[in-house]
Design a protein around this motif. Structure first.
Motif, mmCIF file in Angstrom:
data_model
loop_
_atom_site.group_PDB
_atom_site.id
_atom_site.type_symbol
_atom_site.label_atom_id
_atom_site.label_comp_id
_atom_site.label_asym_id
_atom_site.label_seq_id
_atom_site.Cartn_x
_atom_site.Cartn_y
_atom_site.Cartn_z
ATOM 1 N N ALA A 65 42.054 41.999 49.222
ATOM 2 C CA ALA A 65 42.217 40.921 48.250
ATOM 3 C C ALA A 65 41.276 39.762 48.533
ATOM 4 O O ALA A 65 40.974 38.960 47.649
ATOM 5 N N THR A 66 40.780 39.689 49.768
ATOM 6 C CA THR A 66 39.909 38.583 50.174
ATOM 7 C C THR A 66 38.432 38.850 49.924
ATOM 8 O O THR A 66 37.599 37.987 50.218
ATOM 9 N N THR A 67 38.091 40.022 49.385
ATOM 10 C CA THR A 67 36.679 40.338 49.176
ATOM 11 C C THR A 67 36.028 39.303 48.269
ATOM 12 O O THR A 67 36.625 38.860 47.279
ATOM 13 N N THR A 68 34.817 38.921 48.623
ATOM 14 C CA THR A 68 34.101 37.916 47.830
ATOM 15 C C THR A 68 33.149 38.543 46.822
ATOM 16 O O THR A 68 32.562 37.830 46.005
ATOM 17 N N ASP A 69 32.994 39.867 46.881
ATOM 18 C CA ASP A 69 32.106 40.529 45.928
ATOM 19 C C ASP A 69 32.808 40.655 44.576
ATOM 20 O O ASP A 69 33.899 41.221 44.481
ATOM 21 N N LEU A 70 32.189 40.142 43.533
ATOM 22 C CA LEU A 70 32.824 40.104 42.220
ATOM 23 C C LEU A 70 33.079 41.499 41.651
ATOM 24 O O LEU A 70 34.119 41.752 41.045
ATOM 25 N N THR A 71 32.131 42.409 41.857
ATOM 26 C CA THR A 71 32.290 43.752 41.312
ATOM 27 C C THR A 71 33.461 44.479 41.968
ATOM 28 O O THR A 71 34.303 45.068 41.283
ATOM 29 N N ILE A 75 37.060 45.760 40.365
ATOM 30 C CA ILE A 75 37.600 47.116 40.519
ATOM 31 C C ILE A 75 39.004 47.048 41.114
ATOM 32 O O ILE A 75 39.900 47.807 40.710
ATOM 33 N N ARG A 76 39.211 46.147 42.046
ATOM 34 C CA ARG A 76 40.549 45.963 42.622
ATOM 35 C C ARG A 76 41.549 45.539 41.545
ATOM 36 O O ARG A 76 42.670 46.050 41.475
ATOM 37 N N GLN A 77 41.146 44.620 40.691
ATOM 38 C CA GLN A 77 42.042 44.148 39.640
ATOM 39 C C GLN A 77 42.341 45.256 38.612
ATOM 40 O O GLN A 77 43.465 45.368 38.105
ATOM 41 N N LEU A 78 41.344 46.102 38.327
ATOM 42 C CA LEU A 78 41.573 47.226 37.424
ATOM 43 C C LEU A 78 42.563 48.205 38.048
ATOM 44 O O LEU A 78 43.430 48.755 37.352
ATOM 45 N N THR A 79 42.451 48.403 39.348
ATOM 46 C CA THR A 79 43.386 49.279 40.053
ATOM 47 C C THR A 79 44.801 48.720 39.991
ATOM 48 O O THR A 79 45.765 49.450 39.715
ATOM 49 N N LYS A 96 43.235 36.189 37.088
ATOM 50 C CA LYS A 96 42.285 36.444 38.169
ATOM 51 C C LYS A 96 40.924 36.851 37.615
ATOM 52 O O LYS A 96 39.879 36.351 38.064
ATOM 53 N N VAL A 97 40.920 37.757 36.625
ATOM 54 C CA VAL A 97 39.663 38.242 36.044
ATOM 55 C C VAL A 97 38.933 37.119 35.325
ATOM 56 O O VAL A 97 37.706 36.998 35.421
ATOM 57 N N GLU A 98 39.662 36.295 34.602
ATOM 58 C CA GLU A 98 39.031 35.165 33.918
ATOM 59 C C GLU A 98 38.402 34.213 34.935
ATOM 60 O O GLU A 98 37.337 33.633 34.687
ATOM 61 N N GLY A 99 39.044 34.078 36.108
ATOM 62 C CA GLY A 99 38.477 33.260 37.166
ATOM 63 C C GLY A 99 37.199 33.869 37.723
ATOM 64 O O GLY A 99 36.229 33.154 37.998
ATOM 65 N N VAL A 115 33.508 46.616 33.952
ATOM 66 C CA VAL A 115 34.867 46.736 34.498
ATOM 67 C C VAL A 115 35.740 45.569 34.048
ATOM 68 O O VAL A 115 36.897 45.761 33.645
ATOM 69 N N ALA A 116 35.205 44.355 34.100
ATOM 70 C CA ALA A 116 35.967 43.184 33.665
ATOM 71 C C ALA A 116 36.312 43.294 32.176
ATOM 72 O O ALA A 116 37.432 42.972 31.756
#
Length: 301
Positions: A65-71, A75-79, A96-99, A115-116
């Motif tokens: 959850a702490t990853t700073t990579d947007l992509t 993918i985490r949020q889609l999961t 979260k995605v809008e952020g 993905v977003a």
């Protein structure tokens, strides 16, 4: 980036689009010493293939959850979206995605955009998805996702215009052919046969008969009132993936159309609710059941 890597990533990406997740993972497994943008692209494809297989826990474990990579965060949020069941969790994911979108300065990362946008479309934020996708008019996946967004809001006319334009510069690309077939299904009539032949050619050309392609073929057959053929295709798809929600949803529909025993329909529906409780078919059915019960209660009062 070498031509060999470009070609292999292209192949893996197409396998991903066709739902051939094991084959996509196999194509990606040969790369072990990558760095920078190449490593990120490899990871993105890898996690999306695992996501397609329903390996949610593994994806969430490997993308913190702490990853700073947007992509990777997208993918985490889609999961999470595919795993979660409540509207509250969906709201948190959208926020979260809008952020993440606001955090991205130029939105030039096409995988992040695709993905977003997929998340926004699933959550009914079609206008926001289309606005973002418009920034990538020459990326195949983003254009295909735009077609999905148009079809989701019943703008078949715009989807057809876009697929016609896509045909002028990417006619042979599998995802472009998929987009054309999706639009044809929405148009209906003679287009059902056209969609069937596109899906069939994709399966033959790629030498992979995936649950996704078999289900698409079955949907065409049902629209053409060729129910035994549709059922055979769906049962073949079920053998390939017994928990695929789209296979199960279409088996419920096909069972109704072929007047199968109630227990057969109930079994498929029970499997679907267990595999994907927030699948649109399940949500729509539960909404209609609630509306029916409310009307019946008023009439009996």
């Amino acid at each position: 980036m070498s031509e060999q890597i470009v070609d292999d990533f292209y192949s893996a990406r197409n396998l991903l689009y066709l739902g051939a997740y094991p084959q996509a993972l196999s194509a990606l497994s040969q790369f072990t010493h990558l760095s920078g943008a190449l490593e990120l692209e490899h990871k993105s494809l890898l996690y999306r293939a695992y996501l397609g297989q329903g390996n949610y826990a593994m994806v969430l474990e490997e993308i913190p959850a702490t990853t700073t990579d947007l992509t990777l965060q997208a993918i985490r949020q889609l999961t999470l979206l595919k795993q979660q069941t409540s509207d509250d969790s969906h709201s948190a994911i959208i926020e979260k995605v809008e952020g993440l979108i606001a955090e991205s300065n130029d939105l030039q990362n096409t995988t992040f955009v695709a993905v977003a946008a997929q998340i926004l479309i699933i959550c009914g934020r079609h206008e926001a998805a289309l606005k973002m996708l418009a920034l990538q008019p020459r990326n195949l996946e983003c254009v295909a996702m735009t077609v999905v967004a148009y079809l989701s809001i019943n703008r078949v006319d715009l989807a057809q215009k876009l697929t016609a334009k896509l045909r002028t510069w990417a006619e042979d690309a599998p995802i472009a052919q998929l987009a054309e077939a999706w639009a044809a299904l929405f148009v209906g009539g003679p287009k059902y046969n056209e969609a069937f032949y596109i899906f069939e050619e994709l399966a033959q050309a790629s030498s992979v008969s995936t649950a996704r392609l078999l289900t698409a073929l079955a949907v065409c057959k049902m629209h053409l009132a060729q129910y035994p053929e549709a059922e055979a295709l769906l049962l073949e798809a079920l053998e390939k993936d017994s928990n695929d929600p789209d296979v199960l949803a279409n088996l419920v529909v096909c069972a109704n159309l072929t007047s199968k025993p109630l227990e057969t329909k109930s079994r498929y529906l029970s499997q679907l609710k267990h595999a994907a409780p927030t699948h649109p078919f399940v949500v729509d059915l539960e909404t209609k059941d609630a509306e029916f019960d409310a009307i019946a209660a008023r009439l009996s009062a």
